[in-house]
Design a protein around this motif. Structure first.
Motif, mmCIF file in Angstrom:
data_model
loop_
_atom_site.group_PDB
_atom_site.id
_atom_site.type_symbol
_atom_site.label_atom_id
_atom_site.label_comp_id
_atom_site.label_asym_id
_atom_site.label_seq_id
_atom_site.Cartn_x
_atom_site.Cartn_y
_atom_site.Cartn_z
ATOM 1 N N PRO A 132 0.822 -1.219 0.000
ATOM 2 C CA PRO A 132 0.000 0.000 0.000
ATOM 3 C C PRO A 132 0.852 1.264 0.000
ATOM 4 O O PRO A 132 1.899 1.337 0.645
ATOM 5 N N GLY A 133 0.397 2.255 -0.756
ATOM 6 C CA GLY A 133 1.072 3.541 -0.795
ATOM 7 C C GLY A 133 2.346 3.558 -1.601
ATOM 8 O O GLY A 133 3.152 4.483 -1.470
ATOM 9 N N GLN A 178 2.088 -0.985 -8.781
ATOM 10 C CA GLN A 178 1.684 -0.139 -7.680
ATOM 11 C C GLN A 178 0.668 -0.854 -6.813
ATOM 12 O O GLN A 178 -0.248 -1.502 -7.312
ATOM 13 N N ASN A 179 0.860 -0.755 -5.500
ATOM 14 C CA ASN A 179 -0.014 -1.344 -4.473
ATOM 15 C C ASN A 179 0.028 -2.867 -4.431
ATOM 16 O O ASN A 179 -0.646 -3.482 -3.617
ATOM 17 N N GLY A 180 0.823 -3.500 -5.303
ATOM 18 C CA GLY A 180 0.969 -4.946 -5.270
ATOM 19 C C GLY A 180 0.252 -5.632 -6.412
ATOM 20 O O GLY A 180 -0.389 -5.004 -7.250
ATOM 21 N N VAL A 199 -0.333 7.482 3.179
ATOM 22 C CA VAL A 199 -0.798 6.115 3.355
ATOM 23 C C VAL A 199 0.033 5.432 4.436
ATOM 24 O O VAL A 199 1.265 5.557 4.455
ATOM 25 N N GLU A 200 -0.648 4.712 5.342
ATOM 26 C CA GLU A 200 0.065 3.979 6.376
ATOM 27 C C GLU A 200 0.872 2.833 5.746
ATOM 28 O O GLU A 200 0.387 2.167 4.832
ATOM 29 N N PRO A 201 2.104 2.598 6.221
ATOM 30 C CA PRO A 201 2.900 1.512 5.646
ATOM 31 C C PRO A 201 2.308 0.154 5.981
ATOM 32 O O PRO A 201 1.689 -0.036 7.028
ATOM 33 N N GLY A 202 2.500 -0.779 5.089
ATOM 34 C CA GLY A 202 2.031 -2.142 5.298
ATOM 35 C C GLY A 202 2.643 -3.032 4.237
ATOM 36 O O GLY A 202 3.062 -2.565 3.176
ATOM 37 N N LEU A 203 2.699 -4.308 4.529
ATOM 38 C CA LEU A 203 3.283 -5.247 3.575
ATOM 39 C C LEU A 203 2.545 -6.573 3.689
ATOM 40 O O LEU A 203 2.356 -7.102 4.787
ATOM 41 N N GLY A 204 2.116 -7.096 2.555
ATOM 42 C CA GLY A 204 1.427 -8.375 2.532
ATOM 43 C C GLY A 204 2.089 -9.332 1.561
ATOM 44 O O GLY A 204 2.384 -8.960 0.422
#
Length: 611
Positions: A321-322, A339-341, A366-371
């Motif tokens: 995200p972001g 972008q965004n995955g 955008v808050e950081p996150g990783l999936g």
């Protein structure tokens, strides 16, 4: 600025291309088995009440009656006074699985499917019940403790979100995603079993329900990692077909030797990281997008290995995200720069494989996150990262409560890419609803459960449409209820040309959901009264025709097949719904390979649709 926009365009272009390719090829390649129902040897010592048959029929009026015809493809349990029913067990035992099956209940009948012989999803004739309980059709049956006081012995049952049950004698469709309990090396339970997802007749009725223990009637005293599929057979007549079991028993691939490097700054394109000095770096215990950085824009690079036990094709999901993301395995791109995955797939032999993951976050709001997810042969999708964010699903649903708004006019989309532009949807507290097409003077669908989702119409600018949210039965493409037939072989008309069709609106008859639709067609005045049955079993329809002609007919039903079960009672298609005619002389005909149930348009015709 121009350079940034060019790179953003490239991100979006690659996003679309990769997302499209991934969507087409995505899905876990688990071990699936369609159970052959031409013999009983999939099951252990089946009792005499169980048989392989070609077809079954239930009696809509008399309880417990299920008749069968010779053939194969259907598993039927028909207990009698002399031959009591017995539970049926598979020879094979299962852990994690998806189960899909169609079943048909006799009137008043009771059965159930026990996952691992321990956790029961109830099968019951719950037709017409507005509010479902845990003991109703689709419910997760309660647990039991004889030591508790009367009235408290049963506990921790889970009712379905809505009653999506069909009438006895109609085929129902059940889908279950089940996760078995987990045990450590010493046999101690470390995680409870879960019903990840249960759908009944196309409606989600359970999601991620934790099972704290076995339900009542479990076959073992203690929970197990694997157990047989068990079908209850001692409570009534029931039939099954199209049974499919998908297992997820292979070991989960492991990530290890993870390390990370974080580079602060804005990265909108691939960079040569060998010439840059990371702000921080180190050994990583887990994958996460939440890193200690003063900057809201950064590039995070993970390297490590993945250990594969079962060779095969694996599907990979990456969420960034972001910003943008990139995933390589053994130096080859699996998820390209998007972008965004995005998603990708890769063929992997057993062994250890090098992994590289890049997350470039450049949107500071955008808050950081990783999936990172992985699925493959016999493996349900596994989430490997701690900071995965929920996928954006659009606006929150806007449900319509039939008690507050029993009638809603909107566009309505039906199968065949047809949009009904003059749709009137009518709901009830009996949890039975219908949609009327005022442009053709006809019912197009009925459903049971919740009423409407008006999000497409009321969110933002909207597109004017609403969607049913229960177990839906389509009654055919838009066409006229009343038409003139020049001969017995004339096609039914769907075009208004030459019909003189003119809608005259509707009037309310007593209850706010009891409507009479009015229109003119072929010189006749028609009033089409539709009422939701108070017992919640369907809708009744009374069509009055004035100034009609002898060649004017009402089409009550159409489909691939229509069979008369008893005088005035018909079943449409492959046991999808019933038509019960109260007045009017019925005529069955076949035109262009389709069956039609017609009644001459005399002064008044009345019938019910039961589903």
């Amino acid at each position: 600025m121009l350079r940034s926009k060019l790179f953003e365009s490239r991100w979006f272009l690659r996003l679309k291309l990769v997302a499209l390719a991934s969507f087409v090829g995505y899905g876990a390649q688990a071990q699936s088995e369609v159970v052959p129902l031409d013999r009983l040897d999939f099951f252990k010592s089946p009792g005499k009440s169980w048989a392989i048959v070609g077809n079954v029929h239930a009696d809509l009026e008399e309880a417990g009656i299920l008749t069968a015809s010779k053939g194969s493809g259907v598993l039927a349990n028909i207990p009698t006074k002399r031959q009591k029913g017995e539970d049926l067990f598979t020879n094979e035992t299962f852990g994690d699985l998806d189960l899909e099956v169609e079943y048909l209940m006799a009137k008043g009948s009771n059965s159930g499917i026990y996952l691992q012989g321990m956790y029961e999803v109830q099968l019951l004739d719950s037709w017409g019940r507005a509010v479902a309980r845990s003991g109703d059709n689709g419910g997760i049956y309660e647990r039991w403790d004889d030591s508790k006081p009367d009235g408290l012995k049963g506990y921790q049952g889970y009712a379905p979100r809505q009653n999506a049950s069909k009438a006895p004698g109609l085929w129902q469709h059940l889908k279950i995603s089940f996760q078995a309990p987990r045990f450590d090396g010493e046999g101690n339970k470390v995680a409870n079993a879960r019903m990840l997802r249960v759908e009944l007749n196309g409606v989600l009725i359970h999601e991620n329900v934790e099972l704290l223990g076995p339900t009542r009637g479990a076959m073992f005293a203690e929970e197990v990692a694997k157990g047989p599929l068990r079908i209850q057979g001692d409570h009534g007549a029931v039939a099954f077909r199209n049974l499919k079991i998908t297992t997820f028993d292979n070991p989960v691939p492991t990530l290890f030797d993870l390390s990370y490097e974080l580079y602060e700054g804005t990265f909108r394109e691939p960079a040569d990281l060998s010439s840059l000095q990371p702000t921080i770096s180190g050994i990583a215990a887990v994958l996460t997008g939440n890193v200690r950085s003063k900057s809201k824009q950064f590039l995070l690079r993970y390297t490590g290995k993945v250990r594969i036990t079962t060779p095969g094709t694996y599907q990979v999901g990456l969420q960034t995200p972001g910003g943008g993301g990139l995933l390589k395995i053994n130096g080859d791109e699996v998820v390209g720069l998007v972008q965004n995955g995005g998603r990708g797939q890769v063929e992997l032999p057993a062994g250890e494989h090098a992994l590289e993951l890049i997350y470039a976050k450049f949107q500071d709001w955008v808050e950081p996150g990783l999936g990172l997810t992985l699925s493959g042969p016999g493996l349900r999708e596994v989430q490997y990262s701690q900071s995965a964010t929920a996928a954006r699903g659009g606006a929150d649903p806007i449900p319509v409560d039939p008690r507050e708004r029993p009638v809603l006019r909107s566009f309505m989309d039906i199968p065949g890419r047809v949009r009904v532009t003059h749709a009137v949807s009518v709901g009830s507290e009996e949890a039975v609803h219908y949609t009327y097409d005022m442009a053709h003077g006809n019912l197009v669908q009925v459903w049971r459960g919740n009423f409407l989702d008006a999000t497409p119409m009321w969110n933002s600018r909207g597109d004017g449409s609403s969607r049913p949210t229960g177990a839906l039965v389509h009654l055919g493409s838009p066409s006229f209820s009343v038409a003139r037939l020049a001969s017995e072989s004339a096609e039914w008309v769907s075009d208004s040309t030459g019909t003189g069709f003119k809608p005259k609106g509707y009037r309310v008859l007593g209850k706010p959901n009891h409507l009479a639709f009015q229109y003119h067609v072929h010189g006749a005045q028609v009033e089409d009264e539709v009422e939701i049955l108070s017992n919640g079993q369907g809708v009744s329809r009374r069509i009055s025709v004035k100034n009609g002609s002898p060649d004017l007919f009402i089409r009550v039903a159409s489909g691939d097949s229509i069979q008369e079960r008893r005088e005035g009672l018909f079943i449409v298609d492959d046991k999808v719904y019933y038509v019960k005619v109260a007045s009017g002389k019925t005529q069955l005909r076949t035109i262009s390979g389709k069956s039609e149930l017609l009644i001459p348009a005399t002064d008044e015709v009345s019938y019910s649709i039961l589903f």
